[in-house]
Design a protein around this motif. Structure first.
Motif, mmCIF file in Angstrom:
data_model
loop_
_atom_site.group_PDB
_atom_site.id
_atom_site.type_symbol
_atom_site.label_atom_id
_atom_site.label_comp_id
_atom_site.label_asym_id
_atom_site.label_seq_id
_atom_site.Cartn_x
_atom_site.Cartn_y
_atom_site.Cartn_z
ATOM 1 N N GLU A 143 1.028 -1.149 -0.045
ATOM 2 C CA GLU A 143 0.188 -0.375 -0.018
ATOM 3 C C GLU A 143 0.689 1.566 0.098
ATOM 4 O O GLU A 143 1.137 1.955 -0.629
ATOM 5 C CB GLU A 143 -0.734 0.024 1.323
ATOM 6 N N VAL A 181 1.299 4.232 -2.974
ATOM 7 C CA VAL A 181 1.000 5.793 -2.324
ATOM 8 C C VAL A 181 2.442 6.273 -3.261
ATOM 9 O O VAL A 181 2.321 7.771 -3.477
ATOM 10 C CB VAL A 181 1.058 5.981 -1.619
ATOM 11 N N ARG A 189 -5.129 16.625 -4.183
ATOM 12 C CA ARG A 189 -5.635 15.193 -3.893
ATOM 13 C C ARG A 189 -6.486 14.883 -4.716
ATOM 14 O O ARG A 189 -6.664 13.757 -4.623
ATOM 15 C CB ARG A 189 -7.366 16.140 -3.246
ATOM 16 N N LEU A 205 -4.646 12.970 -6.849
ATOM 17 C CA LEU A 205 -3.843 11.845 -6.703
ATOM 18 C C LEU A 205 -5.178 10.857 -5.868
ATOM 19 O O LEU A 205 -5.027 9.447 -6.638
ATOM 20 C CB LEU A 205 -3.346 12.288 -4.681
ATOM 21 N N ARG A 206 -6.500 10.950 -5.679
ATOM 22 C CA ARG A 206 -7.168 10.043 -5.815
ATOM 23 C C ARG A 206 -7.318 9.501 -7.125
ATOM 24 O O ARG A 206 -7.978 8.225 -6.687
ATOM 25 C CB ARG A 206 -8.800 11.312 -5.142
ATOM 26 N N LEU A 217 -4.585 6.607 -7.092
ATOM 27 C CA LEU A 217 -4.773 5.876 -6.288
ATOM 28 C C LEU A 217 -6.432 5.112 -7.131
ATOM 29 O O LEU A 217 -5.771 3.680 -6.542
ATOM 30 C CB LEU A 217 -4.928 6.266 -4.631
ATOM 31 N N PHE A 256 -5.058 0.968 -6.797
ATOM 32 C CA PHE A 256 -6.083 -0.519 -5.920
ATOM 33 C C PHE A 256 -7.110 -0.795 -7.177
ATOM 34 O O PHE A 256 -8.010 -1.424 -6.804
ATOM 35 C CB PHE A 256 -6.368 0.548 -5.088
ATOM 36 N N ASP A 308 -12.981 3.495 -4.185
ATOM 37 C CA ASP A 308 -12.603 4.161 -3.081
ATOM 38 C C ASP A 308 -12.459 6.167 -2.852
ATOM 39 O O ASP A 308 -13.148 6.747 -2.154
ATOM 40 C CB ASP A 308 -11.616 3.416 -1.631
ATOM 41 N N PHE A 309 -11.256 5.722 -4.032
ATOM 42 C CA PHE A 309 -10.629 7.271 -3.906
ATOM 43 C C PHE A 309 -10.916 7.846 -5.273
ATOM 44 O O PHE A 309 -10.688 9.018 -4.973
ATOM 45 C CB PHE A 309 -8.981 7.447 -3.720
ATOM 46 N N GLY A 368 -13.855 10.370 -6.059
ATOM 47 C CA GLY A 368 -14.508 10.602 -6.513
ATOM 48 C C GLY A 368 -14.542 11.860 -7.407
ATOM 49 O O GLY A 368 -15.975 12.369 -7.924
ATOM 50 N N LYS A 369 -13.717 12.726 -7.367
ATOM 51 C CA LYS A 369 -14.037 13.587 -8.665
ATOM 52 C C LYS A 369 -12.669 13.568 -9.173
ATOM 53 O O LYS A 369 -11.687 13.408 -8.638
ATOM 54 C CB LYS A 369 -14.129 14.946 -7.845
#
Lengths: 292, 187
Positions: free
Chosen positions: B113, B117, B164, B167-168, B171, B175, B179-180, B182-183
């Motif tokens: 993990e 990252v 962010r 990065l989301r 990630l 993965f 989960d990440f 969002g936008k």
């Protein structure tokens, strides 16, 4: 900025502990009734949790630590860091340039030994700093998780005696909260809300929560065999040394007494002395805080 | 009443050692080269010790150290005229991992993990990498980050939001979960 943007903006501010006072209260009230903001906050928390689990992003090698410490030691001894660096580089170059396979590399061994001895001489200090930093981080993380509702209290009580009794046999140390010394007409600066157990190392620590008018305060208590109070800004009072740290918008004050190490976390925007005085105004009146 | 500790110079100097992991991480984020990062960290401490006399009571030592590191790096870049960026892919295996679990499987999963990252962060643009490290790993406030980056706090906030989001996205791809995700980032 429309209302949606403003709320999204506030989610970030809330996540980063940048909201204060009325703004914080207003956003918490909004959050309780806004599914979109809750959802966005959960997404942000998921990412933040993943990143926080990856701390530190990289770890400095033991060699780099030894180099830094050697630099510091020589600097405060009156030598210049440049001279140290030149000397080490010269030694390294000499040792690496020698006929390494025909002659025993005494210089290389001596260089390694020098770095090792300098490193070992500071191991106790490094260890103390690391243990102290770890305890401060744990106290801060615990406090934030509690504020975010991820660590619900296991006992809710404003009675120090009840909380003391609840911890008996649950933590591997003898922990007793002092009883209130307020006079009947005194207005308390804070009130005890409750407590819970938290993991610390291979054992448990005690978390006690207090509420003030506009803030929450957490007190983390662990055995001094596993937790250390060290570093930061130091204040001496009543023979105890308090270590004051500021991190991520919070105050963390640590101290050790009677085999226990305490960490008090608050969001107060004040100096160490002012933080202590929130609950101990009478000590200032008697001049009991003094500088080191 | 001054509350500044008046301990020995050794104690004051050694106090900054607790930030060595953070400074090394920041140096790696900037230089992307282990050797350069180590030299940068050492140079930072050398400069800090020289300038310690000018540090005012109650100063934010951590922010001060990060500012020194950044200034040293950008001075070096200016002197070189062109930034020498060396990929660190081959060196990452030698990095020390932070042990977060004792169970072998959990430890392995944690390392995997963490590796994801690190890779995701290294794919970010330099200004995004900086702001993510200073906020998420060093927990500095917007004001403290603004002081280090020498920009307004509002810029820190908007840059952080975009970093962010990016990065989301990275990630969630790594993965293969939502989960990440969002936008999407708007660049």
């Amino acid at each position: 900025m429309n209302a949606g943007d403003e709320h999204s903006h506030n989610v970030s501010l809330y996540l980063d502990n940048e909201l204060r006072d009325q703004e914080l209260e207003d956003f918490r009230a909004h959050l309780a009734n806004c599914a979109d903001c809750k959802s966005q906050l959960e997404e942000e928390h998921a990412l933040a949790d993943l990143l926080h689990r990856s701390r530190p992003l990289y770890r400095a090698s033991d060699e780099l630590r030894a180099r830094v410490i050697a630099t510091q030691q020589v600097s405060v001894s009156g030598h210049t860091p440049d001279r140290l660096r030149e000397r080490v580089l010269r030694l390294l170059k000499q040792s690496m340039g020698a006929s390494e396979f025909t002659v025993f590399p005494w210089r290389a061994v001596a260089t390694i030994a020098l770095v090792f001895v300098l490193g070992m001489a500071f191991v106790p200090t490094i260890t103390r700093h690391a243990r102290a930093a770890s305890y401060v981080n744990t106290a801060l993380t615990t406090h934030r998780r509690y504020l975010d509702g991820k660590l619900p209290l296991e006992i809710e009580s404003d009675s120090p005696e009840a909380v003391t009794a609840w911890f008996a046999g649950k933590v591997p140390f003898d922990f007793r909260l002092p009883t209130s010394q307020l006079l009947p007409n005194d207005e308390p600066a804070y009130r005890q809300v409750g407590a819970r157990l938290v993991n610390y190392g291979d054992s448990y620590a005690a978390l006690v929560s207090f509420a003030m008018k506009n803030d929450r305060i957490s007190l983390l208590v662990a055995s001094s065999t596993s937790a250390e109070a060290y570093g930061g800004e130091e204040i001496i009072s009543r023979g105890l040394t308090f270590h004051y740290h500021t991190k991520a918008g919070f105050n963390v004050i640590t101290w050790t007494t009677h085999g226990l190490t305490y960490a008090l976390v608050s969001g107060l925007h004040s100096s160490a002395r002012q933080s202590c005085l929130v609950c101990h105004q009478n000590m200032a009146d008697k001049g009991e805080f003094r500088e080191q | 009443m001054s509350l500044t500790p008046k301990g020995s110079p050794v104690v004051e100097a050694a106090a900054g050692i607790e930030h060595v992991d953070g400074l090394f991480s920041y140096a790696l984020v900037l230089t992307r080269n282990r050797s350069e990062a180590e030299d940068l960290v050492q140079e930072t401490y050398v400069r800090a010790i020289r300038a310690m006399g000018s540090l005012r009571a109650g100063s934010n030592v951590k922010g001060w150290l990060f500012t020194i590191l950044r200034n040293v790096w950008f001075n070096q870049l200016r002197q070189r005229r062109t930034a020498k960026v060396v990929a660190m892919d081959g060196e990452e295996g030698a990095m020390d991992f932070a042990e977060t679990a004792k169970d072998p499987y959990a430890s392995y999963a944690s390392k995997v993990e963490q590796e994801q990252v690190r890779k995701a962060i290294q794919q970010l643009p330099a200004d995004f990498r900086e702001v993510i490290l200073l906020r998420e790993f060093e927990e500095l406030s917007y004001q403290e980050i603004a002081a280090i980056l020498d920009c307004p706090a509002g810029t820190v906030m908007s840059r952080l939001a975009r970093a962010r989001a990016k990065l989301r996205t990275l990630l969630s791809a790594a993965f293969k979960t939502s989960d990440f995700a969002g936008k999407e980032v708007m660049e």
